[in-house]
Scaffold this active site. Structure first.
Site, PDB file in Angstrom:
ATOM      1  N   ASP A 290       0.826  -1.053  -0.111  1.00  0.00           N
ATOM      2  CA  ASP A 290      -0.027   0.017  -0.229  1.00  0.00           C
ATOM      3  C   ASP A 290       0.683   1.188   0.047  1.00  0.00           C
ATOM      4  O   ASP A 290       2.260   1.122   0.395  1.00  0.00           O
ATOM      5  CB  ASP A 290      -0.851   0.021   1.257  1.00  0.00           C
ATOM      6  CG  ASP A 290      -1.962   1.082   1.153  1.00  0.00           C
ATOM      7  OD1 ASP A 290      -2.404   1.452   0.114  1.00  0.00           O
ATOM      8  OD2 ASP A 290      -2.598   1.099   2.171  1.00  0.00           O
TER       9      ASP A 290
ATOM     10  N   ASP B 121      -3.369  -2.395   5.740  1.00  0.00           N
ATOM     11  CA  ASP B 121      -3.876  -2.079   7.290  1.00  0.00           C
ATOM     12  C   ASP B 121      -5.140  -2.033   7.385  1.00  0.00           C
ATOM     13  O   ASP B 121      -5.756  -1.983   8.485  1.00  0.00           O
ATOM     14  CB  ASP B 121      -2.971  -0.784   7.685  1.00  0.00           C
ATOM     15  CG  ASP B 121      -3.373   0.337   6.520  1.00  0.00           C
ATOM     16  OD1 ASP B 121      -4.242  -0.258   5.524  1.00  0.00           O
ATOM     17  OD2 ASP B 121      -3.085   1.480   6.551  1.00  0.00           O
TER      18      ASP B 121
ATOM     19  N   ASP C 244      -7.914  -4.918   2.916  1.00  0.00           N
ATOM     20  CA  ASP C 244      -6.668  -5.626   2.784  1.00  0.00           C
ATOM     21  C   ASP C 244      -6.809  -7.251   3.337  1.00  0.00           C
ATOM     22  O   ASP C 244      -6.022  -7.866   2.620  1.00  0.00           O
ATOM     23  CB  ASP C 244      -5.344  -5.071   3.188  1.00  0.00           C
ATOM     24  CG  ASP C 244      -5.422  -3.600   2.689  1.00  0.00           C
ATOM     25  OD1 ASP C 244      -5.602  -3.429   1.600  1.00  0.00           O
ATOM     26  OD2 ASP C 244      -4.898  -2.671   3.538  1.00  0.00           O
TER      27      ASP C 244
END
Length: 955
Positions: free
Chosen positions: A337, A691, A695
């Site tokens: 990310d 996070d 995800d």
């Protein structure tokens, strides 16, 4: 006609593409809410608004499944055989290893169930609804499609809602999109293909209202919500077996087959060829099997992995599944990310634009109010630049964020973008409390997505009214007739500002424009003449506002000021949209960005050197993703694929695309999961960072899931195998290095243990083939295997990474744990041990020694060979003939000292002599034993030298 509200597994209506009226009609909903009777009926039809736990495997079955492994079967067989031989202590040790391994697997397999439980906890417990025309709080589990829900700041959204009204409504959707910046909401429908982050008319379950108010109609509850779909995805995503476990499974099957065939062949050969008694040849065959089984290998693997876990923990990486340590060493692609991992997740002002000057760079990162101001690389004193101070001051006053120092850490309360402006003011040495006291706020027009600006009204000590405005550049520019330049307000130059906007936007920065308008406190002072003759140029120009401020504070009634002062009420206390339409002076613009972590840039370069590709998958916009990627070294800054574009691709197209593209923007949970699968189908070993709840499916599917410890949700942490306590990409690079070291150490251990096992079995095999007395007994074989495993082999687990560990490519996950060369190495060392042991055994017999003396020599020869060979195994290719190679691992030196003490007891202590059938040896015998070990060491070092001369760097 309205349809019957229901929820199915089929494709739901595209709520975000419909108008509020269409949605209300489709759900048969009313502005005054549903009746209780209708709620009861819909609740029975649609079910409660909760995520139901799935049917899990019972703890007993999960525990028993831990034994379903061929290596475990082999160990259980070894335990049974040692028990049959009366070696109860050895049998108990082997069984203890098996049970410990089973317990570790049993505990870790509960992670998926915990992840689902964490998701279920995300749902809000209560909600404010309208039913029967009245507001009332209800338990969230009782919500049904068609309910009208009221939202306000601080609420957790209880179900998926199509918004019906929005007043300054901003919702943080980090749990679903991964982006921490709150999203401005509206009631306007969006395109059908819009991703979750672009559905501005929707409020999703488990997201958080951070500002404003609104209302919406429930369109989905329970498992049919977006968060529910993620929960379903986690259930149906299979966790992959680590490369090490796959390799060890293949290795164990082959080793088991060879051992069984060898023991069976020896049993049959002894009966047929030499007519051994059945019980004697059976015990000999069992002895060969015991000798060949590396019973200490699983224990050493577990210890090596556990030490890797400890080393990673010291570098901010917490591993929850032991095999995940080694998986990191095999990683070929890291999908990461952007926000908080590659970047700091702290909005920072990096550039200032004021009229008539080059762009000013601002030093410092994050919310620490320390940093300088630079032009052309040279630091400037901001106190000498009134325009810059005015810009920083306006950004501080037209602001609702608060910056606090708590326990030595700067933290924010409010919007991160506004906090960046407060931090900027601190860098300019402006005191927030003092500035607010000197210019108290009277009124505010809050930021809304409809008008995209914020305006505040202030009063200065002289009684003047000042209006500050900040917002989107195009909105603020439309209000401005002037621009502040060198302390004067001059006619605005739009072309200059549009050029700067394009220049700064290309770097991925978000631009805010800041302007001011000053109102006189004494209406009598305002003259309709707004221009005066410029004495030096003979042209018309506006009077500087700061001059007007000074004159207005000293003027008397009847005086005249020729100045474009705003036509405000003398004691204006409120602010209306009519007050912010024109007449402003543009103070400047600021470029704000979530800056990349410097250590992440270095780590990405390190990963590239190590043969690992890094791909960025973010929910942010295309331009921002491209620019950040280019800055930190991911992608080329141009090639970016969005989630909408991925939706139009089939699996084959995506597999081809993912091999070439490194930056993906506006990605939702399905996109992340598809990308991970596509990479795995291409043969990649994938690490995935994340996070948010969004995800979790991809984290679970990836070969190694990496969750963020500081800002990560509990769902992400439970779904992942590793948690970064500092949310820093650089920690992943450290973990990869440690993972490769662990894999190397396990290979070194296998290469070290197997020659001993083969050597002992080979000596027995030759003895049986020649029909002679056994040169080593079963109990002596067990002694060699156990003491060398407990002492020497375990010391290899403490080896630190070799110098070239991060400059070589990842090992092939489909290859055997032993390369052809290492099989050769094992074979040649085993032959040397067999030759050395047999030679010294025959020497003892020929010299008139007893069988017990010969057996004692054979045992000590095998142990001495292992001691010398241990130094060879510290480096499989590099030379061990150095101070570092011989003395670099203190655990090896301790292990050798301990083993020598044990061997002296084994040889000379009367109790051990009775137990193992040994006798004392003289100095000459020890000299020959040491010579054999030394010859083995030198032979392997010569072999490694030849390999290095041939250009081989890794085997």
């Amino acid at each position: 006609m309205p349809t019957e509200p229901t929820q199915t597994h089929g494709e739901p209506p595209v709520w975000h593409a419909m108008t509020p009226e269409q949605v209300m009609h489709l759900l048969a909903a009313k502005p005054d809410g549903l009746t209780e009777t209708e709620v009861t009926r819909r609740l029975m039809r649609c079910g409660e608004n909760r995520l139901m736990p799935g049917k899990g495997v019972s703890p007993v079955i999960r525990f028993l499944l831990q034994f379903h492994n061929i290596l475990i079967y082999m160990l259980l067989a070894a335990a049974a055989i040692t028990a049959a031989l009366g070696r109860w202590v050895d049998s108990a040790v082997i069984l203890g290893v098996v049970i410990i391994n089973a317990l570790i697997g049993f505990i870790q397999e509960g992670k998926a169930e915990k992840a689902l439980a964490a998701i279920r906890k995300l749902l809000s417990s209560t909600a404010m609804v309208i039913r029967d025309g009245q507001r009332r709080p209800v338990f969230s589990v009782q919500l049904v499609p068609g309910d009208i829900v009221l939202l306000q700041s601080g609420d957790k959204v209880p179900a998926d809602l199509r918004l019906l009204s929005s007043k300054n409504l901003r919702i943080e959707e980090a749990a679903l999109t991964g982006e921490s910046e709150a999203v401005d909401k509206s009631v306007n429908a969006v395109d059908t293909t819009a991703t979750i982050g672009d559905r501005f008319c929707m409020a999703y379950s488990s997201t958080l209202v951070v500002y404003g108010q609104g209302s919406g109609v429930v369109v989905a509850t329970g498992r049919y919500t977006e968060i529910g779909r993620i929960s379903e995805m986690i259930v149906h995503v299979d966790r992959l077996t680590s490369p090490l476990l796959r390799q060890m499974a293949v290795f164990s099957r082959w080793l088991t087959l060879i051992i069984v065939l060898l023991a069976t062949g020896i049993f049959g050969y002894g009966l047929w060829r030499h007519d051994y008694p059945v019980n004697e040849i059976f015990m000999a065959a069992v002895s060969i099997a015991i000798s060949a089984i590396p019973e200490g290998l699983p224990a050493i693997m577990t210890i090596t992995l556990a030490l890797g876990v400890q080393n990673m923990a010291r570098r901010n990486a917490i591993v929850s599944r032991l095999p995940a340590v080694e998986t990191l060493g095999a990683v070929t692609v890291i999908c990461t990310d952007k926000t908080g991992t590659l970047t700091r997740n702290e909005m920072t002002v990096q550039n200032l634009i004021v009229a008539g000057q080059p762009v000013i760079q601002v030093g410092g990162t994050g919310y620490v109010p320390k940093g300088g101001f630079y032009q052309h690389g040279q630091e400037i004193k901001i106190a000498d630049h009134a325009d810059l101070l005015a810009l920083c001051k306006a950004g501080l006053l037209c602001n609702d964020a608060v910056l606090r120092l708590q326990d030595g850490v700067w933290s924010i309360q409010g919007d991160p973008t506004e906090a960046a402006l407060v931090t900027l003011a601190g860098k300019a040495s402006l005191d927030s409390d003092w500035e607010h006291e000197m210019l108290p706020r009277l009124d505010v027009i809050p930021f809304e997505s409809q008008h995209r600006f914020m305006a505040t009204l202030h009063r200065d000590p002289a009684g003047h009214r000042l209006i500050y405005v900040k917002g989107a550049p195009e909105e603020v520019l439309a209000m401005c007739d002037y621009q502040r330049s060198q302390g004067e307000d001059r006619p605005i130059q739009p072309d200059f500002w549009h050029g700067k906007i394009q220049q700064i936007s290309a770097t991925g920065q978000r631009i805010l424009a800041i302007a001011v308008r000053v109102c006189a406190a004494k209406e009598a002072l305002i003259n309709s003449a707004n221009e005066m003759k410029c004495e030096t140029h003979g042209t018309q120009r506006p009077r500087p506002i700061h001059e007007m401020d000074k004159e207005a504070s000293t003027a008397q009634p009847g005086d005249s000021l020729v100045q474009p002062i705003s036509q405000c009420a003398p004691k204006q206390q409120t602010l209306a949209f009519a007050d912010v339409t024109a007449g402003f002076s543009l103070l400047g613009m600021v470029g704000i960005i979530d800056p990349p972590r410097e250590e992440a840039v270095t780590a990405i370069k390190q990963c590239r050197t190590a043969g690992i590709r890094v791909k960025m998958i973010t929910g942010d916009h295309r331009v921002t993703a491209a620019s950040i990627g280019a800055i930190i070294g991911i992608g080329d800054g141009r090639q970016v694929v969005t989630g909408v574009e991925m939706d139009g691709m089939d699996a084959a197209q995506l597999r081809k695309l993912v091999a070439d593209v490194d930056v993906f923007a506006r990605a939702n949970p399905e996109h992340k999961l598809r990308l991970v699968k596509a990479l795995q189908e291409n043969g990649e070993i994938v690490a995935m960072t994340g996070d948010g709840v969004n995800d979790a499916p991809a984290l679970k599917r990836a070969d190694i899931g990496v969750a963020m410890g500081r800002n990560g949700t509990e769902v992400a942490k439970e779904a992942a195998e590793m948690v970064l306590t500092d949310d820093n990409f650089a920690s992943i690079a450290y973990a990869v290095e440690e993972g490769r070291a662990v894999y190397d150490n396990i290979r070194k251990t296998v290469v070290y243990i197997l020659p001993t096992s083969i050597g002992g079995a080979g000596i027995l095999l030759l003895a049986i083939l020649f029909g002679m007395a056994l040169p080593i007994t079963p109990v002596q074989i067990l002694w060699v295997n156990m003491v060398t495993t407990v002492t020497l082999a375990i010391s290899l687990a403490f080896e630190r990474p070799e110098s070239n560990v991060m400059v070589r490519f990842p090992h092939d996950p489909n290859a055997s744990i032993l390369s052809g060369f290492l099989v050769w190495r094992i074979g040649i060392v085993a032959l040397l041990m067999i030759a050395g042991g047999f030679s010294l055994y025959f020497w003892e017999i020929v010299q008139g020694g007893s069988i017990e003396s010969g057996r004692t020599v054979v045992v000590n020869t095998l142990v001495m060979c292992e001691i010398f060979y241990l130094f060879n195994c510290r480096y499989l290719i590099a030379s061990a003939c150095s101070r570092q190679g011989l003395l670099g691992n203190r655990y090896i030196l301790f292990a050798i000292a301990l083993l020598l003490a044990l061997q002296l007891l084994f040889t000379y202590w009367s109790v051990m002599q009775q137990l193992f059938g040994t006798v004392a040896l003289d100095a000459a015998a020890w000299g020959r034993i040491v010579a054999v070990g030394l010859l083995l060491f030198l032979f392997i070092e010569l072999e490694k030298y030849w390999m290095r001369r041939s250009g081989v760097k890794y085997v």
